[in-house]
Design an enzyme around this catalytic site. Sequence first.
Site, PDB file in Angstrom:
ATOM      1  N   TYR A 248       0.848  -1.183  -0.034  1.00  0.00           N
ATOM      2  CA  TYR A 248       0.033   0.150   0.145  1.00  0.00           C
ATOM      3  C   TYR A 248       0.641   1.307   0.152  1.00  0.00           C
ATOM      4  O   TYR A 248       0.554   2.189  -0.325  1.00  0.00           O
ATOM      5  CB  TYR A 248      -1.025   0.042   1.033  1.00  0.00           C
ATOM      6  CG  TYR A 248      -0.517   0.768   2.451  1.00  0.00           C
ATOM      7  CD1 TYR A 248       0.409   0.265   3.128  1.00  0.00           C
ATOM      8  CD2 TYR A 248      -1.086   1.780   2.848  1.00  0.00           C
ATOM      9  CE1 TYR A 248       1.009   0.841   4.112  1.00  0.00           C
ATOM     10  CE2 TYR A 248      -0.671   2.453   4.050  1.00  0.00           C
ATOM     11  CZ  TYR A 248       0.235   2.219   4.595  1.00  0.00           C
ATOM     12  OH  TYR A 248       0.598   2.734   5.794  1.00  0.00           O
ATOM     13  N   SER A 251       1.237   1.240  -4.032  1.00  0.00           N
ATOM     14  CA  SER A 251       0.042   0.860  -5.113  1.00  0.00           C
ATOM     15  C   SER A 251      -1.281   1.856  -5.024  1.00  0.00           C
ATOM     16  O   SER A 251      -1.474   2.429  -4.089  1.00  0.00           O
ATOM     17  CB  SER A 251      -0.316  -0.640  -4.791  1.00  0.00           C
ATOM     18  OG  SER A 251      -0.913  -0.755  -3.357  1.00  0.00           O
ATOM     19  N   GLU A 311      -8.057  -6.103 -14.882  1.00  0.00           N
ATOM     20  CA  GLU A 311      -6.790  -5.922 -14.948  1.00  0.00           C
ATOM     21  C   GLU A 311      -6.342  -5.277 -16.105  1.00  0.00           C
ATOM     22  O   GLU A 311      -5.359  -5.429 -17.105  1.00  0.00           O
ATOM     23  CB  GLU A 311      -6.033  -7.402 -15.169  1.00  0.00           C
ATOM     24  CG  GLU A 311      -6.070  -8.378 -13.967  1.00  0.00           C
ATOM     25  CD  GLU A 311      -5.359  -9.397 -13.780  1.00  0.00           C
ATOM     26  OE1 GLU A 311      -4.988  -9.956 -15.074  1.00  0.00           O
ATOM     27  OE2 GLU A 311      -5.611 -10.121 -12.812  1.00  0.00           O
ATOM     28  N   GLY A 312      -7.165  -3.874 -16.341  1.00  0.00           N
ATOM     29  CA  GLY A 312      -6.757  -3.097 -17.526  1.00  0.00           C
ATOM     30  C   GLY A 312      -7.113  -3.480 -18.832  1.00  0.00           C
ATOM     31  O   GLY A 312      -6.857  -2.804 -19.899  1.00  0.00           O
ATOM     32  N   LEU A 314     -10.185  -4.046 -19.986  1.00  0.00           N
ATOM     33  CA  LEU A 314     -11.690  -3.731 -20.369  1.00  0.00           C
ATOM     34  C   LEU A 314     -11.678  -2.061 -20.434  1.00  0.00           C
ATOM     35  O   LEU A 314     -12.662  -1.583 -21.143  1.00  0.00           O
ATOM     36  CB  LEU A 314     -12.795  -4.362 -19.645  1.00  0.00           C
ATOM     37  CG  LEU A 314     -12.669  -5.685 -19.467  1.00  0.00           C
ATOM     38  CD1 LEU A 314     -13.823  -6.225 -18.435  1.00  0.00           C
ATOM     39  CD2 LEU A 314     -12.891  -6.279 -21.087  1.00  0.00           C
ATOM     40  N   GLY A 315     -10.820  -1.492 -19.708  1.00  0.00           N
ATOM     41  CA  GLY A 315     -10.896   0.103 -19.782  1.00  0.00           C
ATOM     42  C   GLY A 315     -10.174   0.513 -18.755  1.00  0.00           C
ATOM     43  O   GLY A 315      -9.433  -0.376 -18.003  1.00  0.00           O
ATOM     44  N   ILE A 317     -10.230   2.517 -14.927  1.00  0.00           N
ATOM     45  CA  ILE A 317     -11.011   2.854 -13.787  1.00  0.00           C
ATOM     46  C   ILE A 317     -10.514   4.295 -13.571  1.00  0.00           C
ATOM     47  O   ILE A 317      -9.178   4.580 -13.485  1.00  0.00           O
ATOM     48  CB  ILE A 317     -10.439   1.921 -12.684  1.00  0.00           C
ATOM     49  CG1 ILE A 317     -11.175   0.523 -13.100  1.00  0.00           C
ATOM     50  CG2 ILE A 317     -11.164   2.399 -11.589  1.00  0.00           C
ATOM     51  CD1 ILE A 317     -10.458  -0.585 -12.511  1.00  0.00           C
ATOM     52  N   TYR A 519       0.380 -17.937   1.471  1.00  0.00           N
ATOM     53  CA  TYR A 519       1.540 -17.091   0.722  1.00  0.00           C
ATOM     54  C   TYR A 519       2.886 -17.953   0.860  1.00  0.00           C
ATOM     55  O   TYR A 519       3.139 -18.157   2.079  1.00  0.00           O
ATOM     56  CB  TYR A 519       1.473 -15.718   1.490  1.00  0.00           C
ATOM     57  CG  TYR A 519       1.886 -14.594   0.708  1.00  0.00           C
ATOM     58  CD1 TYR A 519       0.818 -13.821   0.178  1.00  0.00           C
ATOM     59  CD2 TYR A 519       3.284 -14.502   0.481  1.00  0.00           C
ATOM     60  CE1 TYR A 519       1.454 -12.750  -0.620  1.00  0.00           C
ATOM     61  CE2 TYR A 519       3.769 -13.467  -0.257  1.00  0.00           C
ATOM     62  CZ  TYR A 519       2.734 -12.472  -0.976  1.00  0.00           C
ATOM     63  OH  TYR A 519       3.276 -11.631  -1.544  1.00  0.00           O
TER      64      TYR A 519
END
Lengths: 603, 684
Positions: A248, A251, A311-312, A314-315, A317, A519
């Site tokens: 954070y 990002s 994940e980029g 479709l358009g 944000i 993880y």
Amino acid sequence: MPPPPSQSEKIKEPIFVKSVIPKRRQELLKWNGWGYNDSKFVVNVDEKQNIQVYFTGKRYPIGEVPLTHLAQWAIDMLNIDLTKPPKTSQPLPTESQYPESKIPQSILQQLENLGISHSIDVVDRVVRAHGQTLHDVYTLRNSVFERIPDVVVWPTCHDDVVKLVNLSNENNIVVIPYGGGTAVSGAVECPTNEPRPIISLDTTQMNKILWLDRDNLVACCESGIIGQDLERELGKMGFTTGHEPDSYEFSSLGGWVATRASGMKKNTYGNIEDLVVHVKMVTANGVLEKNCQVPRLSCGPDFNHVILGSEGSLGVITEVVIKIRPLPKCRKYGSIVFPNFETGVKFMREIAKRRLQPASIRLMDNEQFKFGMILKPEEGYFSLVLDGLKKFYLTKIKGFDVDQICVMTLLFEGDESDVKLSEKKLYEIAKQFGAIPAGETNGERGYMLTFVIAYVRDLALEYDVVAESFETSVPWDRAITLDRNVKQVVTNECKRLGITHFIINSRVTQTYDAGCVIYFYLGFNHKGLGDPVVLHNKLETKARDEIIACGGSISHHHGVGKLRRRWYPKTVSNVGLNLYLSVKKELDPKNIFATNNLVQSKL
Amino acid sequence: MDISRSYRKKMDVSRKYEDFLEFRRQENSNFLWVSRTLHPQVAYIQETPPTPSLHKHEVLHSPKIQELLEKLSIAQNVPKTYFEKQVKEILDEIGYNKSIKIIRWLGMVLTKICLKVSSGIYINGNKVQQIRSMMGNCPVIFVPSHRSYADFILMSYMCFTYEIAIPAIAAGMDFQGMWGMGTMLRDTGAFFMRRSYNDDSLYWTVFKQYIYQLMTRGDLPLEFFIEGTRSRSNKSLMPKFGLISMILKPFFFAQVPDVLFVPVSISYDRILEENLFAYELLGVPKPKETTSGFFKSLKILKEHFGSIFFHIGEPISSKEFFGNSIDRSIHNIAPLHKQELTEQEKSAIPPLAFEILNKQQQGFVLTIFNLVALTLNNTYTNKDKLPNILELKHKVQWLKGVMESLGAYIHCDDVERGIRECLVVHRNLICFNSDNEVCLVENQIQQGKINTVKLKAHQLTDQVMTYSVPFVELQLYVNPTLFHIVNLAILLAVIQKEGILNKEDLWDRYHFLRSLYAMEFVIPAQMEHTVFESALEHAIALNILRLAANKYDLGTNEELQNLLHNSFKPFLVSYSTVMLVLQNSPQTCEQKTILANVQRLLEDAINDREEFVHPYTLNLDTLNNCLNSLCAMLILKKIIRENVLSFEIDKRQLDVIKRRLDVYIPSLRINEDLLVNQQLQNKL
């Protein structure tokens, strides 16, 4: 803790946030590694060949103190000789290393006319050509990317993005949205076979907090706002989103939505899909959004879920209305020692069953527990473990095996009385599992190390060791076998590939009603074994195959990107795949968002 | 995994074996050795090492069993505790124990016995060390061949010697009945399995869950016999798929990272039970294993059994074997305990079982006596003059070369010395006659009064028994060699009878015979072609066949042709006679009647003495293999009523097959005579 804002206080909206991260990112952040330029592990070797490792800078509490045990650990576990000179990175890329920008002059002129800031400088382009996968960082340090964006643009608002997308769609130019650059899925990498010019759309200058709605406890933010900026600004007003992914510091909000991010404190605040109330996405076909800002609606399939995880592809944000909460009055860390991993997982399952999770609850396996000890400046594995508790007590009286012990870290948030009650319940149950509370310091250290651990890889790379992490979600009843099988498969595969020194360890990082998140960290010494990125991909592929065989998922929060594409069709079924493709076709008929994430486009 | 490659692969002739009794022979005190501190390597390291009682506890409390008990309790309106008690009893019947004291004590006794009765126990020790070093990360399953009761005792002794954790061994319930023995075996890690015809569903659910438990939560290696029972014939039996399916289930369910199967081939210079086996093969009922029987068998201490050979095979990784053909993620939805293996998974198991068996077969060590047996058998069949030791030596020497060229491994330093040792070890079977020729020992057999209910087939006369038993025992030592030569023998049989053939026709005939005999000489159908190609190459190289103008014709190696011909002949005669009897049986006929009629016909033929008919043709193992093979070809259909097995016969199909087979029968004269004979008998 800041004083609660007085009601009369008028905040000027929109809030223009001054980001910690400058527009020329490389001035503050490493261009060829993780995090801040001034924060890294360094090795000093004196004339007597004494090795001293420490972490630079004062940004993290671990800074500027010698880490006396790290050198020996590195030799034992990874066969790293820290007295040898490190392998240095190549210098910043130059114009001659990459082909010239393919962006037509006419387009640059149109950008100029639109008043949108842009750059074709090679460093700007390279910096936005990648995320933080091993492949990315290794390439930055040692070679060149096959394809980088032809131009970087910095829109400053939703309308800028609409104009940019229209311009690109009309001219058949590819757009790859770029936020914080922390993707570990290959999502922002340029498709290597893309013949069209590529625009990298950097959202970071579009980072205003447009408005706050105190009645409904939501804030409307532009998507480029960086996590730490958002939290700092909200904090000034007495609020928090509570969304705290490990990345954070760097990002962005848009990135969280686009990848279905998950925060450490999701137990209290929810994952990104729980936090998003409204979202705008600019597509080649127009803007996808809803006409209301409501907590929930029954209205056909929820198209927020088309945007979340896109994940980029479709358009772009642009604006997100996100839930906010008053800052908690009390924040407290904690830790518990378990005799072994399985008991720890069973305890977590019990806590989840009773829905007693504090804001965060994590269980480190034995190897990670030991590594945490290594990163202590003091002497001895056990010197500081557990306020007041001594190794003797743990191993001799409680009969714990040093090679099996696991530590759980806890974070409580809320009103003081609630925190106290929660602590009490948790520690009581822990006792029934034969575990021992181990104090606040260990807990706090655990969370701090989460941020620092990302820096370890850059040090490792200098000594022929590569490292990477991967994660999954899994039903409770399969968690332990998944963890065990994956480690075994990686171990076998390492042997097969001739890798003699490697680490594979794990932690359970999240709990849900129906399962948990595991993880994994994987690192190995690749000296003399050929391309480490190829080796790593072989290992990670085997590991993911095993994860899926064991009932785990393709990803819990890292996303699919290009790295995990091969498991996408099976995950969603063929019908699902075609459904996604028809959405893609509808929203982006020319495939200008040719990220090739999720599915390799058929160009 | 490319299985076909492993069928083609030639055996590594340069194998190395060490005698692990050697250390016992040399040390001052075996007692110190058996009581040493042990560091046994376990198969699958568990965070919390399990105990035998923990296993039982966890099985009882597994969701699978608990849900079943709840269901039963509601359905039968009986408290759940009642069924819990039943499950506990079943678990006590099944579950293994571990008593290190008993193990050490047994180790001592075995050391003493082995030192006394054997000249050595040989093993490829390097492989043991390699496997030991691989252990720890996933379940390891030892899959030994099963040709003697001694197998699992010696396996455990071997593990004890090499500090491998003594396996949990799947044993038949018949042992449990033996007073003292059952407990002792249990204490050394045996767990017990009822015979499969038992259909108590609660029992089987518990048993399966017990295996699942041992696989996922256990740390010991497992051991089971893939052939399901001891082979009485000293050649491999068809693999069974029940237990291996249970073992593989946790792998298909991704509950273990892999399962390693270690094929183990155990060969004996002389089989402990050879005499017993000969009787059983001829149909004299097997005496129930009782402890007094066991103590009687202590008489063996006065005998000599030569050497024993362990060949530990390359471990087979299930994960590698199945590769991408198995998608384990199909079990991802719904709780595992509510799921079963899919049809696809079930069908993937037999190839693995066959591969393990194939690896066992390749692994067997042949000894000089196998070659002596083959030679003598051939001499008797030809009614040739019996060989003196020198002649025998030359024959064996020659055979050794042939067998080695076919990939067999023969343990031998010096042929003549080897033969002389055979004459000691097998003095009950072979000896010198007055002309200093090597011959079979004849012992008058008097059966006394026989309980006809216990007879499995026809009651053979004392005279035939006396004549047959030595031949059958001898055949036990011929049989292991057949794995290497049967394919050549079939090719030869075809060309001998049909003359020159092109490859396609030859394959057609070969395929017919090979699949008819697929249970006699175990081979999976999909491997026939690979084996055919390899056998052809060998046949040409050995000049059994020759290739001219793309056609196959007889070669000129008459000596070897004769041997191949004779070694396959009994099997041709048995099968043909079975079919003859079936042709003349009613539509539906009991198994016992069929077997008895076949034996009766053959008994007459043997008594005839005009032409040599091998007594091994009488053996029920082969006769049953034929029946089973015909079942697999859908010519017979099994019908079980009130525990009596009958067959329904498709006579039209049978005629077709019989006609095809009879082409290769060396002499039909017998059969036709017999037929008349039988019809006469039927009339009486």
